[in-house]
Design a protein around this motif. Structure first.
Motif, PDB file in Angstrom:
ATOM      1  N   UNK A  84      10.762  -4.995  -2.062  1.00  0.00           N
ATOM      2  CA  UNK A  84      10.960  -5.057  -0.612  1.00  0.00           C
ATOM      3  C   UNK A  84      11.000  -6.479  -0.057  1.00  0.00           C
ATOM      4  N   UNK A  85      10.900  -7.470  -0.919  1.00  0.00           N
ATOM      5  CA  UNK A  85      11.049  -8.849  -0.470  1.00  0.00           C
ATOM      6  C   UNK A  85      10.049  -9.288   0.580  1.00  0.00           C
ATOM      7  N   UNK A  86       8.769  -9.006   0.346  1.00  0.00           N
ATOM      8  CA  UNK A  86       7.743  -9.330   1.357  1.00  0.00           C
ATOM      9  C   UNK A  86       6.823 -10.465   0.925  1.00  0.00           C
ATOM     10  N   UNK A  87       7.168 -11.174  -0.137  1.00  0.00           N
ATOM     11  CA  UNK A  87       6.236 -12.177  -0.657  1.00  0.00           C
ATOM     12  C   UNK A  87       5.985 -13.315   0.328  1.00  0.00           C
ATOM     13  N   UNK A  88       6.987 -13.727   1.056  1.00  0.00           N
ATOM     14  CA  UNK A  88       6.765 -14.803   2.031  1.00  0.00           C
ATOM     15  C   UNK A  88       5.776 -14.358   3.098  1.00  0.00           C
ATOM     16  N   UNK A 124      -2.937  -5.910   7.764  1.00  0.00           N
ATOM     17  CA  UNK A 124      -2.106  -6.721   6.887  1.00  0.00           C
ATOM     18  C   UNK A 124      -1.200  -5.901   5.971  1.00  0.00           C
ATOM     19  N   UNK A 125      -1.142  -4.597   6.173  1.00  0.00           N
ATOM     20  CA  UNK A 125      -0.216  -3.778   5.397  1.00  0.00           C
ATOM     21  C   UNK A 125       1.215  -4.215   5.704  1.00  0.00           C
ATOM     22  N   UNK A 126       1.941  -4.684   4.705  1.00  0.00           N
ATOM     23  CA  UNK A 126       3.251  -5.287   4.948  1.00  0.00           C
ATOM     24  C   UNK A 126       4.412  -4.437   4.429  1.00  0.00           C
ATOM     25  N   UNK A 127       4.128  -3.313   3.796  1.00  0.00           N
ATOM     26  CA  UNK A 127       5.208  -2.463   3.296  1.00  0.00           C
ATOM     27  C   UNK A 127       5.074  -1.038   3.818  1.00  0.00           C
ATOM     28  N   UNK A 128       4.511  -0.885   4.981  1.00  0.00           N
ATOM     29  CA  UNK A 128       4.256   0.437   5.515  1.00  0.00           C
ATOM     30  C   UNK A 128       5.565   1.190   5.743  1.00  0.00           C
ATOM     31  N   UNK A 187       0.787  -1.230   0.000  1.00  0.00           N
ATOM     32  CA  UNK A 187       0.000   0.000   0.000  1.00  0.00           C
ATOM     33  C   UNK A 187       0.819   1.280   0.000  1.00  0.00           C
ATOM     34  N   UNK A 188       2.074   1.230   0.338  1.00  0.00           N
ATOM     35  CA  UNK A 188       2.805   2.459   0.646  1.00  0.00           C
ATOM     36  C   UNK A 188       2.822   3.442  -0.511  1.00  0.00           C
ATOM     37  N   UNK A 189       3.003   2.976  -1.731  1.00  0.00           N
ATOM     38  CA  UNK A 189       3.097   3.902  -2.858  1.00  0.00           C
ATOM     39  C   UNK A 189       1.732   4.511  -3.177  1.00  0.00           C
ATOM     40  N   UNK A 190       0.706   3.686  -3.313  1.00  0.00           N
ATOM     41  CA  UNK A 190      -0.617   4.178  -3.708  1.00  0.00           C
ATOM     42  C   UNK A 190      -1.277   5.030  -2.627  1.00  0.00           C
ATOM     43  N   UNK A 191      -0.918   4.820  -1.372  1.00  0.00           N
ATOM     44  CA  UNK A 191      -1.518   5.593  -0.293  1.00  0.00           C
ATOM     45  C   UNK A 191      -0.608   6.735   0.148  1.00  0.00           C
ATOM     46  N   UNK A 192       0.313   7.138  -0.732  1.00  0.00           N
ATOM     47  CA  UNK A 192       1.205   8.249  -0.429  1.00  0.00           C
ATOM     48  C   UNK A 192       0.509   9.571  -0.711  1.00  0.00           C
ATOM     49  N   UNK A 193       1.050  10.691  -0.225  1.00  0.00           N
ATOM     50  CA  UNK A 193       0.423  12.006  -0.432  1.00  0.00           C
ATOM     51  C   UNK A 193       0.255  12.397  -1.899  1.00  0.00           C
TER      52      UNK A 193
END
Length: 301
Positions: free
Chosen positions: A222-226, A297-301, A182-188
């Motif tokens: 960011x290597x968060x697939x696992x 469940x946001x994993x790239x905050x 979510x981090x990119x799409x929910x940015x300012x």
């Protein structure tokens, strides 16, 4: 009923069908039936690309199959909207005019409603890109454009240069966006209304739904697939609470995000497509509740 919106800069459906590793995994007759089913159901946006450069040098036939199937289904050009791709992997050696000519010829069309300018390894010449895009719009090859996973600095430069020079600016960004990313799409950047979000890779190649894909799927920033694999259990549990499928809950989560104007997904069967359609009603009736239930469940905050 056709669901229309103008957040992308042109009227189209809030759901769209992606093409990567999709049509070429199906029987041709099934593709024809699926495309007819989609258009009849009001899903009229098709994201179709010629995958032939950089990481996508795959010799895929997906665009050829789409063109053949859309004609076999008896779907007239005015019944659907086409979103194409312009790649930067070999740019400017292979320019946009050449790429469009090749892509349109393979699909069997003369123009698209929109194109997405792809991502890059190294920062490209943004003013040159904006200028060349403007020329293709002037020539009537497409109406609006967006970008795919550009960083904030490049995106700001494109907006500033286009505004200063009186050229068409990007209207939307096609981004990886999902319950987990979510981090990119929910940015300012997307809070001002200047740019809309087109959510893509919303199922993480099926991983977010508890599947174990054997085909090639998207990159893993960011290597968060696992961690996403582990999150699939929570997605399924929340879906069960609402009496819906995990796919419906994942789509509704995206639709309920204000900057999101369109959600792309890939399906390889009519059954999957029909199930995904249920997300429209879920988002309308329970969008904020779905987002609240899955927020952790946001994993790239």
């Amino acid at each position: 009923m056709r669901q229309q919106q103008n957040g992308l800069g042109f009227a189209t459906s809030v759901l769209g069908l992606g093409s990567w590793n999709t049509w070429d995994r199906m029987e041709f007759a099934d593709v024809v039936r699926l495309l007819r089913r989609a258009v009849d159901a009001g899903v009229t946006l098709f994201d179709v690309a010629h995958y032939n450069m950089g990481p996508h040098a795959e010799r895929s036939r997906t665009d050829l199959i789409f063109g053949e199937a859309i004609r076999a289904a008896g779907i007239a050009r005015e019944e659907y909207e086409l979103c194409g791709k312009l790649w930067l992997w070999d740019y400017p050696k292979t320019g946009f005019a050449e790429q469009l000519a090749t892509s349109f010829d393979r699909i069997g069309v003369e123009r698209a409603e929109a194109v997405v300018v792809g991502d890059y390894f190294e920062r490209p010449d943004v003013p040159r890109i904006v200028t060349e895009v403007a020329e293709q719009i002037r020539l009537g090859r497409f109406d609006v454009w967006g970008v795919n996973n550009w960083d904030a600095e490049a995106l700001d430069l494109a907006l500033e240069f286009a505004g200063r020079e009186g050229m068409p600016a990007p209207r939307f960004a096609q981004l990886k966006y999902s319950v987990a990313r979510r981090s990119m799409a929910e940015s300012p950047h997307f809070e001002t209304g200047k740019l809309a979000v087109q959510a893509s890779d919303i199922f993480e190649g099926g991983v977010l739904l508890g599947r174990q894909p054997t085909r090639k799927i998207g990159a893993d920033p960011n290597g968060i697939r696992e961690a996403i694999k582990a999150a699939a259990t929570d997605v399924a549990a929340v879906a069960a609470e609402f009496g819906v499928s995990p796919a419906q809950s994942a789509i509704a989560f995206c639709l309920a995000c204000e900057p999101v104007a369109n959600v792309l997904f890939g399906v390889s069967s009519a059954k999957q497509f029909d199930d995904n359609l249920g997300a429209l009603r879920l988002a309308t009736e329970h969008g904020p509740d779905i987002r609240a239930a899955l927020d952790h469940l946001c994993l790239d905050r």
